[in-house]
Motif scaffolding. Structure first.
Motif, short mmCIF file in Angstrom:
data_model
loop_
_atom_site.label_atom_id
_atom_site.label_comp_id
_atom_site.label_asym_id
_atom_site.label_seq_id
_atom_site.Cartn_x
_atom_site.Cartn_y
_atom_site.Cartn_z
N MET A 1 -43.21 84.85 61.70
CA MET A 1 -41.90 84.62 60.90
C MET A 1 -41.24 83.68 61.54
O MET A 1 -41.06 83.22 62.64
N ASP A 2 -40.73 82.90 60.57
CA ASP A 2 -39.74 81.84 60.75
C ASP A 2 -38.55 82.31 61.60
O ASP A 2 -37.93 83.31 60.97
N PRO A 3 -37.76 81.56 62.56
CA PRO A 3 -36.48 81.92 62.89
C PRO A 3 -35.48 81.75 61.70
O PRO A 3 -35.76 80.94 61.14
N GLU A 4 -34.73 82.49 61.94
CA GLU A 4 -33.45 82.62 60.84
C GLU A 4 -32.93 81.24 60.95
O GLU A 4 -32.05 80.65 61.80
N PRO A 5 -32.57 80.46 59.64
CA PRO A 5 -32.02 79.08 59.61
C PRO A 5 -30.53 79.45 59.96
O PRO A 5 -29.79 80.50 59.90
N LEU A 6 -29.89 78.09 60.54
CA LEU A 6 -28.48 78.12 60.74
C LEU A 6 -27.92 77.41 59.51
O LEU A 6 -28.33 76.31 59.26
N GLU A 7 -26.49 77.71 59.29
CA GLU A 7 -25.75 76.67 58.42
C GLU A 7 -24.95 75.89 59.40
O GLU A 7 -24.61 76.06 60.36
N PRO A 8 -24.82 74.50 58.90
CA PRO A 8 -24.06 73.73 59.53
C PRO A 8 -22.39 74.21 59.95
O PRO A 8 -22.00 74.70 58.79
N LEU A 9 -21.96 74.18 61.07
CA LEU A 9 -20.64 74.54 61.42
C LEU A 9 -19.53 73.52 60.54
O LEU A 9 -19.69 72.19 60.64
N ASP A 10 -18.46 73.98 60.24
CA ASP A 10 -17.41 73.30 59.40
C ASP A 10 -16.95 72.02 60.54
O ASP A 10 -16.70 72.37 61.75
N GLU A 11 -16.88 70.98 60.11
CA GLU A 11 -16.31 69.67 60.85
C GLU A 11 -14.88 69.23 60.38
O GLU A 11 -14.54 68.02 60.57
N THR A 12 -14.35 70.08 59.41
CA THR A 12 -13.07 69.56 58.85
C THR A 12 -11.85 69.97 59.40
O THR A 12 -10.92 70.84 58.73
N TRP A 13 -11.66 69.61 60.69
CA TRP A 13 -10.47 70.23 61.37
C TRP A 13 -10.23 69.09 62.50
O TRP A 13 -10.96 68.41 62.76
N GLU A 14 -9.01 69.25 62.90
CA GLU A 14 -8.65 68.18 63.89
C GLU A 14 -8.69 68.61 65.66
O GLU A 14 -8.78 67.83 66.44
N ARG A 15 -8.05 69.96 65.83
CA ARG A 15 -7.75 70.24 67.29
C ARG A 15 -8.72 71.46 67.20
O ARG A 15 -8.53 72.31 66.73
N ALA A 16 -9.22 71.57 68.47
CA ALA A 16 -10.15 72.64 69.05
C ALA A 16 -9.44 73.00 70.65
O ALA A 16 -9.59 72.01 71.08
N LEU A 17 -9.48 74.27 70.72
CA LEU A 17 -9.38 74.76 71.99
C LEU A 17 -10.47 75.59 72.64
O LEU A 17 -10.58 76.54 71.83
N CYS A 18 -10.92 75.11 73.63
CA CYS A 18 -12.26 76.01 74.20
C CYS A 18 -11.78 76.75 75.25
O CYS A 18 -11.29 76.26 76.15
N VAL A 19 -11.88 78.32 74.98
CA VAL A 19 -11.25 79.09 76.13
C VAL A 19 -12.60 79.84 76.86
O VAL A 19 -13.18 80.58 75.99
N VAL A 20 -12.91 79.49 78.08
CA VAL A 20 -13.88 80.18 78.65
C VAL A 20 -13.65 80.76 80.02
O VAL A 20 -12.66 80.48 80.58
N ALA A 21 -14.49 81.65 80.42
CA ALA A 21 -14.32 82.31 81.77
C ALA A 21 -14.26 81.36 82.74
O ALA A 21 -13.45 81.42 83.73
N HIS A 22 -15.27 80.45 82.90
CA HIS A 22 -15.67 79.83 84.09
C HIS A 22 -15.75 78.52 83.90
O HIS A 22 -16.34 77.82 82.91
N PRO A 23 -15.53 77.42 84.85
CA PRO A 23 -16.04 75.93 85.07
C PRO A 23 -17.58 76.25 84.67
O PRO A 23 -18.00 77.14 85.34
N ASP A 24 -18.10 75.33 83.83
CA ASP A 24 -19.84 75.32 83.59
C ASP A 24 -20.27 76.05 82.58
O ASP A 24 -21.05 75.75 82.00
N ASP A 25 -19.16 76.85 82.09
CA ASP A 25 -19.78 77.74 80.70
C ASP A 25 -19.90 76.81 79.61
O ASP A 25 -20.81 76.83 78.76
N MET A 26 -18.80 75.97 79.31
CA MET A 26 -18.87 75.06 78.32
C MET A 26 -20.39 74.34 78.21
O MET A 26 -21.10 73.81 77.37
#
Ligand SMILES: [Zn+2]
Length: 248
Positions: free
Chosen positions: A1-26
């Protein structure tokens, strides 16, 4: 069985904030995607809920904190991120709850992002590998804090203060990288190398793990190649997409 295909993520935005628990998570999940986005001229900020001070067995938290914050700032710089903040909550024992939501809502109100990125908050990484408690608490709190940030009557003490904070309802979606429920992907083929460098910047942490023969490139290839196959490219990062509006 082929793995499930992914859709491309939207890239029509200007600002993103990445909120994660730890240094190294990103860096274990999404740094190469961040490098792609900053290369497109987008603004990305990092918000670390803890400073990862409980992450190195041989180093006490009070010494470890500065080391890990410095490694994270350098790691962010390599992928084009200048804004790195540390909320200072306790590593290893984060609790989902109102104080965590308040701290994240404040960061969202201050940064005013179009999208918020967080880590996998599901119970596992897929299969039987258990997720870690801080990751689950942080991701769940991010989902709620994004809504909280838009409501002027929630955490109202943050508003109109010396910081000049206002409610912020502009977050369209929350994206969780590494989720077993991922439906979307980002092509990281062109930025893969800088993603590796960004993980390698966590030198003291990686040494402290004591993993014999650890190779950052090999590990990231192991995640990114199968994900790339699902997107039809060499390397990719995967994301679960949570819409923050109604009717989706
Ligand atoms: Zn972590």
């Amino acid at each position: 069985m082929d793995p499930e295909p992914l859709e491309p993520l939207d890239e029509t935005w200007e600002r993103a904030l990445c909120v994660v628990a730890h240094p190294d998570d990103m860096e274990f999940g999404a740094a190469a995607a961040v490098a792609r986005w900053t290369g497109q001229g987008k603004t990305v900020g990092y918000c670390m809920v803890t400073s990862g001070e409980a992450g190195i067995d041989g180093l006490a938290p009070d010494e470890c904190r500065d080391v890990r914050e410095a490694e994270q700032v350098e790691s962010a710089r390599l992928v084009g991120v200048d804004h790195v903040e540390f909320l200072g909550l306790p590593d290893g024992v984060l609790e989902y709850g109102v104080p965590l939501r308040a701290a994240i809502a404040r960061a969202v109100r201050a940064f005013r992002p179009d999208v918020v990125v967080t880590g996998n908050f599901r119970d596992t990484w897929g299969g039987r590998t258990l997720n870690q408690a801080d990751h689950i608490a942080t991701g769940r709190a991010v989902l709620d804090a994004v809504r909280d940030a838009s409501n002027r009557w929630v955490f109202a003490d943050q508003l109109g203060s010396a910081d000049g904070l206002e409610p912020w309802g502009g977050v369209r979606e929350v994206w969780a990288f590494g989720s077993p429920r991922a439906t979307h992907g980002v092509d990281t083929t062109a930025t893969f190398d800088v993603g590796v460098a960004s993980l390698e910047a966590h030198r003291a942490y990686l040494d402290g793990l004591g993993w014999k023969d650890f190779d950052a490139r090999e590990m990231l290839e192991g995640f990114s190649r199968p994900t790339g196959q699902r997107l039809g490219v060499a390397f990719a990062a995967s994301f679960e997409v949570v819409p923050m509006g109604w009717g989706d």
